[in-house]
Design a protein around this motif. Structure first.
Motif, PDB file in Angstrom:
ATOM      1  N   GLU A 214       0.708  -1.046   0.091  1.00  0.00           N
ATOM      2  CA  GLU A 214      -0.381   0.594   0.138  1.00  0.00           C
ATOM      3  C   GLU A 214       0.620   0.790  -0.051  1.00  0.00           C
ATOM      4  N   SER A 215       1.951   1.124  -0.138  1.00  0.00           N
ATOM      5  CA  SER A 215       3.101   2.267   0.643  1.00  0.00           C
ATOM      6  C   SER A 215       4.201   1.943  -0.444  1.00  0.00           C
ATOM      7  N   GLY A 216       4.448   1.957  -0.436  1.00  0.00           N
ATOM      8  CA  GLY A 216       6.782   0.740  -0.820  1.00  0.00           C
ATOM      9  C   GLY A 216       7.234   1.089   0.332  1.00  0.00           C
ATOM     10  N   GLU A 217       6.958   1.726   1.442  1.00  0.00           N
ATOM     11  CA  GLU A 217       7.674   1.053   2.001  1.00  0.00           C
ATOM     12  C   GLU A 217       8.239  -0.138   2.340  1.00  0.00           C
ATOM     13  N   ARG A 218       9.734   0.702   3.129  1.00  0.00           N
ATOM     14  CA  ARG A 218       9.999  -1.239   3.320  1.00  0.00           C
ATOM     15  C   ARG A 218       9.970  -1.530   4.849  1.00  0.00           C
ATOM     16  N   ASN A 219       9.997  -3.132   4.808  1.00  0.00           N
ATOM     17  CA  ASN A 219       9.404  -3.423   6.125  1.00  0.00           C
ATOM     18  C   ASN A 219      10.421  -4.249   6.714  1.00  0.00           C
ATOM     19  N   GLY A 220      11.025  -3.413   7.080  1.00  0.00           N
ATOM     20  CA  GLY A 220      12.343  -4.120   7.556  1.00  0.00           C
ATOM     21  C   GLY A 220      13.564  -3.700   6.977  1.00  0.00           C
ATOM     22  N   PRO A 221      14.747  -4.435   7.493  1.00  0.00           N
ATOM     23  CA  PRO A 221      16.637  -4.039   7.218  1.00  0.00           C
ATOM     24  C   PRO A 221      16.235  -5.049   5.621  1.00  0.00           C
ATOM     25  N   ALA A 222      17.189  -4.628   5.180  1.00  0.00           N
ATOM     26  CA  ALA A 222      17.808  -5.759   3.697  1.00  0.00           C
ATOM     27  C   ALA A 222      17.661  -7.308   4.569  1.00  0.00           C
TER      28      ALA A 222
ATOM     29  N   ARG B 204      12.403  16.665  -9.555  1.00  0.00           N
ATOM     30  CA  ARG B 204      13.542  16.491  -7.703  1.00  0.00           C
ATOM     31  C   ARG B 204      13.278  14.555  -7.501  1.00  0.00           C
ATOM     32  N   SER B 205      12.298  14.037  -7.739  1.00  0.00           N
ATOM     33  CA  SER B 205      12.475  12.395  -8.106  1.00  0.00           C
ATOM     34  C   SER B 205      12.046  12.042  -9.968  1.00  0.00           C
ATOM     35  N   ILE B 206      12.692  11.058 -10.309  1.00  0.00           N
ATOM     36  CA  ILE B 206      11.763  10.285 -11.799  1.00  0.00           C
ATOM     37  C   ILE B 206      11.768   9.121 -11.457  1.00  0.00           C
TER      38      ILE B 206
ATOM     39  N   LYS C   3       8.098   7.563 -18.299  1.00  0.00           N
ATOM     40  CA  LYS C   3       9.057   8.688 -17.014  1.00  0.00           C
ATOM     41  C   LYS C   3       7.298  10.052 -16.606  1.00  0.00           C
ATOM     42  N   LEU C   4       7.757   9.793 -15.221  1.00  0.00           N
ATOM     43  CA  LEU C   4       6.952  10.732 -14.892  1.00  0.00           C
ATOM     44  C   LEU C   4       8.196  11.820 -13.718  1.00  0.00           C
ATOM     45  N   LYS C   5       8.131  12.663 -13.970  1.00  0.00           N
ATOM     46  CA  LYS C   5       9.514  13.850 -13.318  1.00  0.00           C
ATOM     47  C   LYS C   5       8.758  14.909 -12.617  1.00  0.00           C
ATOM     48  N   LEU C   6       8.822  14.509 -11.081  1.00  0.00           N
ATOM     49  CA  LEU C   6       8.313  14.831 -10.228  1.00  0.00           C
ATOM     50  C   LEU C   6       9.251  16.082  -9.719  1.00  0.00           C
ATOM     51  N   LEU C   7       8.454  17.195  -9.331  1.00  0.00           N
ATOM     52  CA  LEU C   7       8.710  18.547  -8.891  1.00  0.00           C
ATOM     53  C   LEU C   7       7.882  19.080  -7.628  1.00  0.00           C
ATOM     54  N   ASP C   8       7.678  18.008  -6.747  1.00  0.00           N
ATOM     55  CA  ASP C   8       6.866  17.908  -5.633  1.00  0.00           C
ATOM     56  C   ASP C   8       8.398  17.683  -4.640  1.00  0.00           C
ATOM     57  N   ALA C   9       7.689  17.588  -2.872  1.00  0.00           N
ATOM     58  CA  ALA C   9       9.258  16.694  -1.763  1.00  0.00           C
ATOM     59  C   ALA C   9       8.787  15.388  -2.671  1.00  0.00           C
ATOM     60  N   PRO C  10      10.667  15.068  -3.210  1.00  0.00           N
ATOM     61  CA  PRO C  10      10.244  13.480  -2.564  1.00  0.00           C
ATOM     62  C   PRO C  10       9.676  13.100  -1.994  1.00  0.00           C
ATOM     63  N   ASN C  11      10.683  11.230  -1.425  1.00  0.00           N
ATOM     64  CA  ASN C  11      10.455  10.510   0.054  1.00  0.00           C
ATOM     65  C   ASN C  11       8.971  10.060  -0.331  1.00  0.00           C
TER      66      ASN C  11
ATOM     67  N   ALA D 154       9.259   7.793  -3.749  1.00  0.00           N
ATOM     68  CA  ALA D 154      10.179   8.357  -4.849  1.00  0.00           C
ATOM     69  C   ALA D 154      10.947   9.137  -4.109  1.00  0.00           C
ATOM     70  N   TRP D 155      12.496   8.348  -5.048  1.00  0.00           N
ATOM     71  CA  TRP D 155      13.863   8.204  -4.200  1.00  0.00           C
ATOM     72  C   TRP D 155      14.552  10.274  -4.805  1.00  0.00           C
ATOM     73  N   PRO D 156      15.522  10.833  -4.037  1.00  0.00           N
ATOM     74  CA  PRO D 156      15.572  12.624  -4.388  1.00  0.00           C
ATOM     75  C   PRO D 156      16.572  11.941  -5.733  1.00  0.00           C
TER      76      PRO D 156
END
Length: 468
Positions: free
Chosen positions: A316-324, A388-390, A429-437, A453-455
């Motif tokens: 739902e968020s793409g967030e990491r679920n713990g360490p590698a 800001r992010s690609i 491709k989407l070039k984000l111009l707002d805040a990354p992450n 969206a990494w910077p």
């Protein structure tokens, strides 16, 4: 009166017939021929600029129908791009002769490893040129039983002797006119002694179009038509609505391949999940041209020293679920695995190497094991430095068609850069111009991936990579 056999005589005749059926063969009779191997080794050949990884789902479908994994071999051309002029050396590109020689060596490896006398060759797009050249001119006719050419532009992408006549994609040039020269009493275009099949679209293959729009010459006739991939003397299959890549990697294409090679229908085109999944693949990068202004070119050469990390992430968020859950510094062979994966988990694969952008690849769960999960690094283009992010939504095994497909990137449907009509774009491709992450989602016909969206300022790029 009609004569009638007595009951006793009928019984005697039936007994004699049964004895004949069960009697052993005469010692002088020749032995019955051995049964043909129902699972011949298959060698898969990718197209221009591509990698073996595109065959992953096709291999899964063959495996799901009983084909032994050890008899399915997808090759990687070290330099996968064709030369602009086949007669002149060019940085990072191979000639038709070099592609043929590489394929010949790979076939010999497979024959030696499996003990088979012949292989099946299945090729996508330009890969079909190497296959046809090998069978016609490289000794392949004695080592190949079946050939499937999926989307191969057998009569060229254009056909005009005035326009780059020595380019291999020119249907009026010496390479293709030689391959297509009439053979045998019926004037066939295929080499005899091998069974041939082509797969083409009705009108949705970007490289089989009467107008040159997809080759940068809109409004100019190509002299090639929708049936350009078909060959006289082959079994020619048409898949309505399929795009150039779906002709090789889609489920309908697989069904046709399986039927052609085996003589029977596949039990299913679905992919049967495995309970235990092991992933591996090669990390490769880009070569740099010596010619001014030519930039870089993709290669399938191993990129030693690259680092790969794998994270389980939340749908739902793409967030990491713990360490590698996996980490490796790539050696000389370029392999980033093996990695024991969960068939129900979404993953973020992070690849970094000196001189390249740190690449974040978000993937759907892998239902089966694969040793061809290849990762190719890139650099941020100058035109994207203001972002800001690609974030790129990519579909390696097909194109995006509008309005044919339901495509969404960051809640925009359809994303920018996908023209309507003939499907011919595999990335948005989407070039984000707002805040990354923040979370960014991509969806294609029901397959949904969410990444972060990494910077770009820190030299990061993001790919939401579709599997189907």
């Amino acid at each position: 009166m009609t004569p009638r056999l007595s009951r006793r005589l009928v019984l005697l005749l039936l007994a004699a017939l049964a004895a004949c059926r069960s009697a052993p063969p005469s010692p002088s009779a020749p032995p019955a021929p051995p049964a043909a191997d129902p699972f011949q080794p298959i060698v898969f050949v990718h197209g221009n600029g591509e990698t073996a990884a595109l065959w992953m789902t096709t291999l899964w479908r063959f495996e799901s129908n009983g084909w032994p994994r050890a008899k399915l071999h997808a090759i990687d051309m070290p330099y996968p791009l064709a030369r602009d002029d086949d007669t002149k050396p060019q940085d990072g590109r191979n000639s038709t002769s070099e592609a043929m020689q590489f394929l010949a060596a790979e076939v010999d490896k497979v024959l030696k490893a499996t003990g088979a006398s012949k292989v099946v060759l299945i090729a996508n797009s330009r890969g079909g040129y190497a296959v046809r050249n090998y069978v016609a001119n490289g000794g392949g006719a004695a080592k190949v039983s079946h050939v499937v050419l999926a989307g191969t532009p057998n009569h060229g992408v254009w056909a005009d002797v005035r326009n780059r006549p020595d380019n291999e994609f020119n249907g009026a040039g010496p390479f293709l006119t030689g391959l297509n020269a009439p053979k045998g009493p019926n004037g066939e275009e295929v080499t005899p002694g091998v069974r041939w099949m082509t797969i083409r679209s009705d009108n949705n293959d970007k490289y089989a179009q009467p107008d040159g729009a997809w080759i940068g010459a809109k409004g100019t006739p190509t002299n090639v038509f929708y049936d350009g991939p078909a060959l006289k003397g082959a079994q020619n299959m048409v898949i309505v609505g399929a795009d150039h890549r779906e002709l090789a990697f889609g489920p309908k294409a697989f069904a046709g391949m399986f039927r052609f090679v085996t003589g029977r229908d596949a039990s299913s085109t679905a992919i049967t999940p495995e309970t235990s999944v092991v992933l591996d693949g090669k990390v490769s990068g880009q070569g740099l041209n010596n010619e001014p202004g030519k930039g870089s070119f993709p290669t399938n050469l191993p990129l030693a020293g690259a680092t790969v990390e794998v994270y389980a992430c939340r749908l739902e968020s793409g967030e990491r679920n713990g360490p590698a859950v996996h980490r490796k510094t790539v050696g000389a062979d370029g392999r980033w695995g093996p990695f024991n994966a969960s068939p129900r988990t979404f993953y973020e694969i992070v690849v970094s190497a000196p001189g390249y952008a740190t690449t974040h690849i978000y993937r759907s769960p892998f239902p089966r094991s694969s040793a061809i999960v290849h990762l190719r690094l890139e650099r941020i283009a100058d035109v994207d430095r203001d972002a800001r992010s690609i974030v790129t939504l990519t579909r390696p095994r097909g194109y995006f068609g509008v309005p044919r497909d339901q495509v969404e990137l960051d809640e925009r449907s359809p994303p920018g850069g996908i023209p309507p009509g003939v499907a011919g774009v595999s990335a948005a491709k989407l070039k984000l111009l707002d805040a990354p992450n923040r979370a960014v989602s991509g969806e294609f016909n029901g397959e949904r991936i969410v990444g972060r969206a990494w910077p770009a300022a820190d030299n990061h790029v993001v790919f939401l990579e579709l599997t189907y």
